[in-house]
Design an enzyme around this catalytic site. Structure first.
Site, mmCIF file in Angstrom:
data_model
loop_
_atom_site.group_PDB
_atom_site.id
_atom_site.type_symbol
_atom_site.label_atom_id
_atom_site.label_comp_id
_atom_site.label_asym_id
_atom_site.label_seq_id
_atom_site.Cartn_x
_atom_site.Cartn_y
_atom_site.Cartn_z
ATOM 1 C CB THR A 126 -0.891 -0.013 1.246
ATOM 2 O OG1 THR A 126 -1.570 -1.276 1.288
ATOM 3 C CG2 THR A 126 -1.913 1.100 1.208
ATOM 4 C CE LYS A 212 -4.892 -1.821 1.184
ATOM 5 N NZ LYS A 212 -5.421 -3.088 1.722
ATOM 6 N NE ARG A 219 -12.464 -3.498 8.852
ATOM 7 C CZ ARG A 219 -13.532 -4.237 9.141
ATOM 8 N NH1 ARG A 219 -14.673 -4.011 8.523
ATOM 9 N NH2 ARG A 219 -13.470 -5.186 10.048
ATOM 10 C CB CYS A 276 -4.717 -2.332 6.829
ATOM 11 S SG CYS A 276 -4.187 -3.846 6.110
ATOM 12 C CE LYS A 279 0.668 0.022 6.185
ATOM 13 N NZ LYS A 279 -0.012 0.144 4.892
ATOM 14 C CE1 TYR A 342 -3.552 -7.608 13.001
ATOM 15 C CE2 TYR A 342 -5.569 -6.338 12.894
ATOM 16 C CZ TYR A 342 -4.679 -7.234 12.318
ATOM 17 O OH TYR A 342 -4.936 -7.739 11.069
ATOM 18 C CE LYS A 343 -9.104 -9.275 12.297
ATOM 19 N NZ LYS A 343 -9.333 -9.125 10.843
ATOM 20 N NE ARG A 350 2.014 -6.858 10.947
ATOM 21 C CZ ARG A 350 1.841 -7.155 9.659
ATOM 22 N NH1 ARG A 350 2.572 -6.545 8.745
ATOM 23 N NH2 ARG A 350 0.941 -8.061 9.295
ATOM 24 N NE ARG A 426 -10.745 -5.223 20.643
ATOM 25 C CZ ARG A 426 -10.647 -4.265 19.743
ATOM 26 N NH1 ARG A 426 -11.714 -3.875 19.112
ATOM 27 N NH2 ARG A 426 -9.497 -3.665 19.478
HETATM 28 N N1 SAJ Z 1 -12.052 -3.253 14.684
HETATM 29 C C1 SAJ Z 1 -12.957 -2.631 15.547
HETATM 30 N N2 SAJ Z 1 -14.279 -2.629 15.224
HETATM 31 C C2 SAJ Z 1 -14.745 -3.221 14.077
HETATM 32 C C3 SAJ Z 1 -13.807 -3.850 13.214
HETATM 33 C C4 SAJ Z 1 -12.471 -3.857 13.545
HETATM 34 O O1 SAJ Z 1 -12.577 -2.083 16.587
HETATM 35 O O2 SAJ Z 1 -15.961 -3.225 13.845
HETATM 36 C C5 SAJ Z 1 -10.631 -3.222 15.022
HETATM 37 C C6 SAJ Z 1 -10.017 -4.602 15.152
HETATM 38 O O3 SAJ Z 1 -10.114 -5.066 16.471
HETATM 39 C C7 SAJ Z 1 -8.569 -4.336 14.754
HETATM 40 C C8 SAJ Z 1 -8.666 -3.215 13.729
HETATM 41 O O4 SAJ Z 1 -9.940 -2.615 13.924
HETATM 42 O O5 SAJ Z 1 -7.822 -3.875 15.861
HETATM 43 C C9 SAJ Z 1 -8.548 -3.691 12.298
HETATM 44 O O6 SAJ Z 1 -9.455 -4.734 12.160
HETATM 45 P P1 SAJ Z 1 -9.902 -5.264 10.675
HETATM 46 O O7 SAJ Z 1 -10.997 -6.227 10.848
HETATM 47 O O8 SAJ Z 1 -10.104 -4.121 9.789
HETATM 48 O O9 SAJ Z 1 -8.675 -6.164 10.269
HETATM 49 P P2 SAJ Z 1 -7.465 -5.851 9.350
HETATM 50 O O10 SAJ Z 1 -6.586 -4.780 9.818
HETATM 51 O O11 SAJ Z 1 -6.863 -7.166 9.095
HETATM 52 O O12 SAJ Z 1 -8.184 -5.269 8.088
HETATM 53 C C10 SAJ Z 1 -8.185 -5.980 6.951
HETATM 54 C C11 SAJ Z 1 -8.174 -4.938 5.915
HETATM 55 N N3 SAJ Z 1 -7.696 -5.592 4.767
HETATM 56 C C12 SAJ Z 1 -6.686 -5.005 4.096
HETATM 57 O O13 SAJ Z 1 -6.474 -3.843 4.061
HETATM 58 C C13 SAJ Z 1 -5.813 -5.855 3.345
HETATM 59 C C14 SAJ Z 1 -9.530 -4.330 5.722
HETATM 60 O O14 SAJ Z 1 -9.571 -3.672 4.462
HETATM 61 C C15 SAJ Z 1 -10.637 -5.338 5.704
HETATM 62 O O15 SAJ Z 1 -11.874 -4.655 5.699
HETATM 63 C C16 SAJ Z 1 -10.555 -6.199 6.946
HETATM 64 O O16 SAJ Z 1 -9.283 -6.854 6.900
HETATM 65 C C17 SAJ Z 1 -11.682 -7.231 6.925
HETATM 66 O O17 SAJ Z 1 -12.823 -6.787 6.666
HETATM 67 O O18 SAJ Z 1 -11.433 -8.385 7.167
#
Ligand code: SAJ
Length: 453
Positions: A126, A212, A219, A276, A279, A342-343, A350, A426
């Site tokens: 990215t 992207k 989100r 993601c 940043k 982080y999740k 990270r 959570r």
């Molecule tokens: N989180 C919340 N509330 C939510 C959703 C997530 O607090 O409703 C927090 C999570 O706990 C975490 C952070 O946000 O700390 C990011 O969570 P995420 O589900 O967005 O997971 P990521 O970082 O793996 O996001 C990826 C992203 N994919 C890429 O950029 C390659 C994102 O675009 C996707 O939407 C997300 O996965 C997904 O939907 O699975």
């Protein structure tokens, strides 16, 4: 077809092992022997997965890839013979939220100095909008003496990896390919048709890069809205999750109930971490600064980042409130933290909100112990077994929604804790059950007190 995938991380490994299955493809992973990731070279060549969290299918895919000749090396000489080079290295931002492109710049100079005419270069990392067509293109042209779009092909195609769904997302999520020319785009689309079974859309680089970043900023803003709404509900004495269910129940797609085109309130939580979201908004704004003609300065996107980054502070507020209700001063307390990742269900820490909580809390409490079922070692936070973490503690803080935390024994916890208080970041524990078992309980989005009769 010789394929080199640069960067054996959450993006590069699943992509490389899927490409290794393509008839006629000879795939090599290129990974530098850095302190953080050098160990992955031997790990992968031995057929082991470098991911501790649950990654369905990855083990089998890695062993199949090895059978098809896949291997990992740190020798950049492999680039000399490549027909396709895919870059999947991290592009972090520094403490002042400036993109750190030093690593990728060094890499593109190396690639340019080695690549052959006709090669297809696909950037998946990215980057700020404009980077592929700007910095990356000039680095490749200057170090190769060739012309992009004429002597070699250059595209940007973003990944959508999510720990826990690495292979699934590459195979079944729609893919976008942005080339610097239509012909480049076509070459990129043909490459990804080998692994992506979903829709592949061709466009230009700038549109692909911007899509992207807007996708992840979207989100992040939605999560910030959930976090702010949760704080409002806490103050009003309303359960956010009840409100969320009522709002999201608006008429939705009956044939696909989980798809609600009208309302999709997200989940509030102890913070937003990962590779993601923390940043990508800053990368978007950095690109805007470079290209903005009218000097437009967005306000919602940076504010959403501030709101999400403030959530560990909100957790600390809930901790001190619940300790005070039990006449325990924060300064003398022992805090038990559940979750460093982080999740949920991953070992990826990270930009974890727990790292911020740990740094903010450490100088203000007597002791803080952290547990995570998926993480054995962290470069600066000591991890403890569950029993050691909770025994004799004054507050149990759930920071990550790992499945096993939903089943912890409250009876046992009440016996071993010094002060029975819980802060749930959570929404994994049931407030009523905790109260009935004699705990003080506070949760993000959970009514703090009934203010309006
Ligand atoms: N989180 C919340 N509330 C939510 C959703 C997530 O607090 O409703 C927090 C999570 O706990 C975490 C952070 O946000 O700390 C990011 O969570 P995420 O589900 O967005 O997971 P990521 O970082 O793996 O996001 C990826 C992203 N994919 C890429 O950029 C390659 C994102 O675009 C996707 O939407 C997300 O996965 C997904 O939907 O699975």
């Amino acid at each position: 077809m010789n394929v080199v995938v640069v960067g054996m991380g959450y993006v590069g490994v699943p992509l490389a092992v899927l490409l290794a299955e393509v008839p006629g493809f000879s795939v090599v992973g290129l990974q530098r022997r850095s302190e953080r990731s050098g160990w992955k070279i031997n790990c992968l060549n031995m057929g082991d997965s470098p991911f501790a969290g649950r990654e369905p299918g990855i083990d089998d895919q890695i062993s199949l890839a090895l059978k098809n000749g896949f291997r990992v090396t740190d020798d950049p000489e492999i680039l000399d013979h490549a027909d396709i080079i895919i870059i999947t290295v991290q592009t972090p931002v520094d403490d002042s939220r400036k993109p750190r492109l030093d690593n990728i710049t060094r890499l593109f100079k190396e690639i340019g100095s080695r690549m052959r005419p006709g090669v297809l270069v696909s950037l998946e990392s990215t980057v700020p909008p404009g980077t592929t067509e700007g910095l990356m293109r000039s680095l490749l042209e200057e170090s190769s003496g060739m012309a992009a779009g004429v002597d070699f092909h250059l595209v940007f195609s973003y990944e959508r990896v999510t720990p826990g769904k690495l292979l699934y997302n590459i195979r079944f999520l729609p893919r976008v390919v942005g080339g610097i020319t239509k012909e480049c785009t076509e070459h990129g689309v043909q490459l990804y048709r080998n692994v992506c079974q979903s829709r592949i859309t061709g466009t230009d680089c700038l549109t692909a890069e911007t899509s992207k970043l807007i996708e992840n900023s979207y989100r992040d803003v939605n999560i910030a809205f959930a976090n702010e709404s949760a704080k409002i509900c806490e103050e009003l004495g309303v359960n956010y999750f009840t409100v969320k269910a009522l709002v999201n129940a608006l008429p939705n797609d009956k044939s696909n109930p989980s798809n609600n085109p009208f309302r999709s309130l997200h989940n509030p939580g102890s913070g937003v971490g990962g590779h993601c979201l923390p940043k990508d908004s800053w990368l978007l704004l950095d690109g805007l600064k470079t290209y903005s003609k009218r000097g437009y300065h967005p306000s919602l996107i940076p504010l959403a980042r501030e709101i999400n980054d403030s959530m560990p502070l909100h957790v600390i507020q809930l901790i001190s409130e619940t300790l005070l209700e039990n006449k325990v001063e924060l300064s003398g307390s022992k805090i038990a933290v559940l979750g460093l990742a982080y999740k949920e269900e991953t070992d990826d820490y990270r930009n974890s909100p727990t790292e911020s909580l740990f740094d903010l809390l450490t100088p203000r409490v007597r002791e803080i112990k952290v547990h995570d079922p998926f993480i054995i070692k962290h470069h600066r936070i000591k991890l403890y077994e569950y029993e050691q973490t909770v025994t004799n503690s004054d507050c149990l803080v759930v920071m990550t929604g790992h499945n096993e935390y939903r089943d912890i024994s409250l009876e046992h916890l009440h016996r071993v804790m010094r002060t029975p208080t819980i802060v749930d970041g959570r929404n994994v524990l049931d407030m009523t059950e905790c109260l009935n078992k004699g705990f003080s309980f506070k949760g993000i989005g959970i009514p703090n007190q009934r203010t309006i009769r």
